[in-house]
Scaffold this active site. Structure first.
Site, PDB file in Angstrom:
ATOM      1  N   ARG A   6      -9.340   0.796   9.177  1.00 50.85           N
ATOM      2  CA  ARG A   6      -8.981  -0.585   9.499  1.00 50.85           C
ATOM      3  C   ARG A   6     -10.079  -1.283  10.290  1.00 50.85           C
ATOM      4  O   ARG A   6      -9.929  -2.458  10.606  1.00 50.85           O
ATOM      5  CB  ARG A   6      -7.701  -0.598  10.342  1.00 50.85           C
ATOM      6  CG  ARG A   6      -6.411  -0.814   9.536  1.00 50.85           C
ATOM      7  CD  ARG A   6      -5.281  -0.690  10.527  1.00 50.85           C
ATOM      8  NE  ARG A   6      -4.062  -1.350  10.242  1.00 50.85           N
ATOM      9  CZ  ARG A   6      -2.983  -0.776   9.693  1.00 50.85           C
ATOM     10  NH1 ARG A   6      -3.054   0.457   9.251  1.00 50.85           N
ATOM     11  NH2 ARG A   6      -1.863  -1.445   9.579  1.00 50.85           N
ATOM     12  N   ARG A  35      11.429  -1.219  10.982  1.00 51.08           N
ATOM     13  CA  ARG A  35      10.333  -0.992  11.918  1.00 51.08           C
ATOM     14  C   ARG A  35      10.371  -2.039  13.029  1.00 51.08           C
ATOM     15  O   ARG A  35      10.619  -3.210  12.780  1.00 51.08           O
ATOM     16  CB  ARG A  35       8.995  -1.084  11.184  1.00 51.08           C
ATOM     17  CG  ARG A  35       8.693   0.158  10.393  1.00 51.08           C
ATOM     18  CD  ARG A  35       7.505  -0.011   9.489  1.00 51.08           C
ATOM     19  NE  ARG A  35       6.336  -0.606  10.129  1.00 51.08           N
ATOM     20  CZ  ARG A  35       5.127  -0.592   9.592  1.00 51.08           C
ATOM     21  NH1 ARG A  35       4.939  -0.008   8.420  1.00 51.08           N
ATOM     22  NH2 ARG A  35       4.111  -1.160  10.199  1.00 51.08           N
ATOM     23  N   ARG A  58      12.093  -6.245   5.185  1.00 49.53           N
ATOM     24  CA  ARG A  58      11.881  -4.849   4.772  1.00 49.53           C
ATOM     25  C   ARG A  58      12.672  -3.843   5.616  1.00 49.53           C
ATOM     26  O   ARG A  58      12.754  -3.961   6.826  1.00 49.53           O
ATOM     27  CB  ARG A  58      10.379  -4.571   4.916  1.00 49.53           C
ATOM     28  CG  ARG A  58       9.960  -3.164   4.640  1.00 49.53           C
ATOM     29  CD  ARG A  58       8.474  -3.088   4.429  1.00 49.53           C
ATOM     30  NE  ARG A  58       7.697  -3.067   5.659  1.00 49.53           N
ATOM     31  CZ  ARG A  58       6.389  -2.859   5.681  1.00 49.53           C
ATOM     32  NH1 ARG A  58       5.712  -2.680   4.566  1.00 49.53           N
ATOM     33  NH2 ARG A  58       5.736  -2.845   6.828  1.00 49.53           N
ATOM     34  N   LYS A  77       0.830  -1.214   0.000  1.00 52.91           N
ATOM     35  CA  LYS A  77       0.000   0.000   0.000  1.00 52.91           C
ATOM     36  C   LYS A  77       0.862   1.259   0.000  1.00 52.91           C
ATOM     37  O   LYS A  77       0.637   2.177  -0.785  1.00 52.91           O
ATOM     38  CB  LYS A  77      -0.929   0.028   1.230  1.00 52.91           C
ATOM     39  CG  LYS A  77      -1.845  -1.172   1.352  1.00 52.91           C
ATOM     40  CD  LYS A  77      -2.794  -1.047   2.540  1.00 52.91           C
ATOM     41  CE  LYS A  77      -2.142  -1.038   3.898  1.00 52.91           C
ATOM     42  NZ  LYS A  77      -1.569  -2.344   4.322  1.00 52.91           N
ATOM     43  N   ARG A 115      -0.404  -8.703  13.617  1.00 54.00           N
ATOM     44  CA  ARG A 115      -0.945  -7.732  12.649  1.00 54.00           C
ATOM     45  C   ARG A 115      -1.850  -8.420  11.638  1.00 54.00           C
ATOM     46  O   ARG A 115      -2.890  -7.888  11.248  1.00 54.00           O
ATOM     47  CB  ARG A 115       0.204  -6.993  11.943  1.00 54.00           C
ATOM     48  CG  ARG A 115       0.868  -5.965  12.845  1.00 54.00           C
ATOM     49  CD  ARG A 115       2.291  -5.670  12.436  1.00 54.00           C
ATOM     50  NE  ARG A 115       2.401  -4.880  11.230  1.00 54.00           N
ATOM     51  CZ  ARG A 115       3.524  -4.793  10.507  1.00 54.00           C
ATOM     52  NH1 ARG A 115       4.607  -5.465  10.892  1.00 54.00           N
ATOM     53  NH2 ARG A 115       3.560  -4.050   9.436  1.00 54.00           N
TER      54      ARG A 115
HETATM   55  P1  AMP Z   1       1.013   0.513   9.205  1.00 51.79           P
HETATM   56  O1  AMP Z   1       2.190   1.395   9.000  1.00 51.79           O
HETATM   57  O2  AMP Z   1      -0.187   0.946   8.414  1.00 51.79           O
HETATM   58  O3  AMP Z   1       1.321  -0.950   9.045  1.00 51.79           O
HETATM   59  O4  AMP Z   1       0.583   0.708  10.748  1.00 51.79           O
HETATM   60  C1  AMP Z   1       1.471   0.370  11.803  1.00 51.79           C
HETATM   61  C2  AMP Z   1       0.693   0.209  13.107  1.00 51.79           C
HETATM   62  O5  AMP Z   1       0.051   1.451  13.445  1.00 51.79           O
HETATM   63  C3  AMP Z   1      -0.441  -0.806  13.086  1.00 51.79           C
HETATM   64  O6  AMP Z   1       0.012  -2.133  13.312  1.00 51.79           O
HETATM   65  C4  AMP Z   1      -1.324  -0.291  14.214  1.00 51.79           C
HETATM   66  O7  AMP Z   1      -0.755  -0.581  15.479  1.00 51.79           O
HETATM   67  C5  AMP Z   1      -1.237   1.217  14.010  1.00 51.79           C
HETATM   68  N1  AMP Z   1      -2.256   1.720  13.057  1.00 51.79           N
HETATM   69  C6  AMP Z   1      -2.034   2.313  11.851  1.00 51.79           C
HETATM   70  N2  AMP Z   1      -3.188   2.655  11.250  1.00 51.79           N
HETATM   71  C7  AMP Z   1      -4.174   2.274  12.108  1.00 51.79           C
HETATM   72  C8  AMP Z   1      -5.602   2.331  12.057  1.00 51.79           C
HETATM   73  N3  AMP Z   1      -6.235   2.862  10.992  1.00 51.79           N
HETATM   74  N4  AMP Z   1      -6.295   1.839  13.115  1.00 51.79           N
HETATM   75  C9  AMP Z   1      -5.675   1.313  14.187  1.00 51.79           C
HETATM   76  N5  AMP Z   1      -4.335   1.202  14.297  1.00 51.79           N
HETATM   77  C10 AMP Z   1      -3.589   1.682  13.273  1.00 51.79           C
END
Ligand code: AMP
Length: 213
Positions: free
Chosen positions: A87, A160, A126, A13, A171
């Site tokens: 989400r 990360r 990554r 994404k 996740r």
């Molecule tokens: P991402 O970079 O999108 O993979 O997000 C990393 C982490 O941030 C996720 O595993 C969640 O802990 C938190 N996070 C990001 N976006 C959301 C969302 N829309 N709702 C809830 N938690 C989020």
């Protein structure tokens, strides 16, 4: 045009969102990036979400909806790309209401389909450039021999904290339990389109371009 990129962690994404920013002048709204920024700058909210994020669980709807709400106040350029948001069903409802309150619409939801084994391989290798965010991979996209970022020349690379196999499983579970119902939700609303996220970055970009028209 306002769009959502929907898919599990590691579906690509963020990579595709960056291309749309470069090619169409759209604005990427990644709640994951916003939360990581809050952590780096040490805000109270950032401290509150750190452990939840590192374990791979979702932070509260209230926090992420608040982050998106602030961004919608600004200029939308060539449209917003929602990356990693919504989400949950509650977030999806809130996004619909927020857009409507700005007289805006959600034009497309692009589901990026990938299989789970590919996600584990993608995510555990990554890393990104700490300066410009360029994405690399130990196996599929290593750094050049000089160790410098191809985009900005920095040598400051980051991994990360949640890109490890244990957090990834949490996740993925959060994705299947809380996020995947959004596929049915947007299908029923009539704006879901799916692309094969396992193809090359260029091919996926091409499929997305076709969907967006
Ligand atoms: P991402 O970079 O999108 O993979 O997000 C990393 C982490 O941030 C996720 O595993 C969640 O802990 C938190 N996070 C990001 N976006 C959301 C969302 N829309 N709702 C809830 N938690 C989020």
């Amino acid at each position: 045009m306002n769009i959502i990129l929907l898919g599990p962690p590691g579906a690509g994404k963020g990579t595709q969102a960056k291309r749309l920013v470069d090619e169409r002048g759209m604005i990427q709204l990644s709640t994951g990036d916003m939360l990581r920024e809050a952590r780096t700058s040490g805000t109270d909210m950032g401290k509150k979400v750190a452990a939840v994020m590192d374990a791979g669980n979702l932070v509260t709807d209230e926090i992420v909806i608040g982050l998106i709400e602030e961004k919608l106040e600004g200029d939308n350029g060539g449209g917003f790309i929602f990356d990693g948001f919504p989400r949950t069903l509650a977030q999806a409802d809130a996004l619909g209401e927020l857009l409507a309150s700005h007289g805006a619409t959600l034009d497309r939801v692009v589901e990026m389909q990938v299989d789970d084994d590919a996600l584990v391989a993608r995510i555990t290798g990554r890393f990104t450039c700490g300066n410009c965010g360029e994405v690399y991979h130990d196996v599929t996209r290593p750094l050049p021999a000089d160790g410098k970022c191809v985009n900005c020349g920095s040598t400051d690379m980051k991994r990360r904290a949640d890109d490890n196999e244990e957090s990834l499983r949490t996740r993925l579970m959060a994705y299947y339990k809380q996020t995947s119902p959004l596929i049915g939700y947007y299908y029923a609303k009539g704006n879901l389109q799916s692309v094969d996220g396992l193809a090359s970055i260029d091919e996926v970009a091409h499929s997305i371009a076709e969907v967006l028209g």
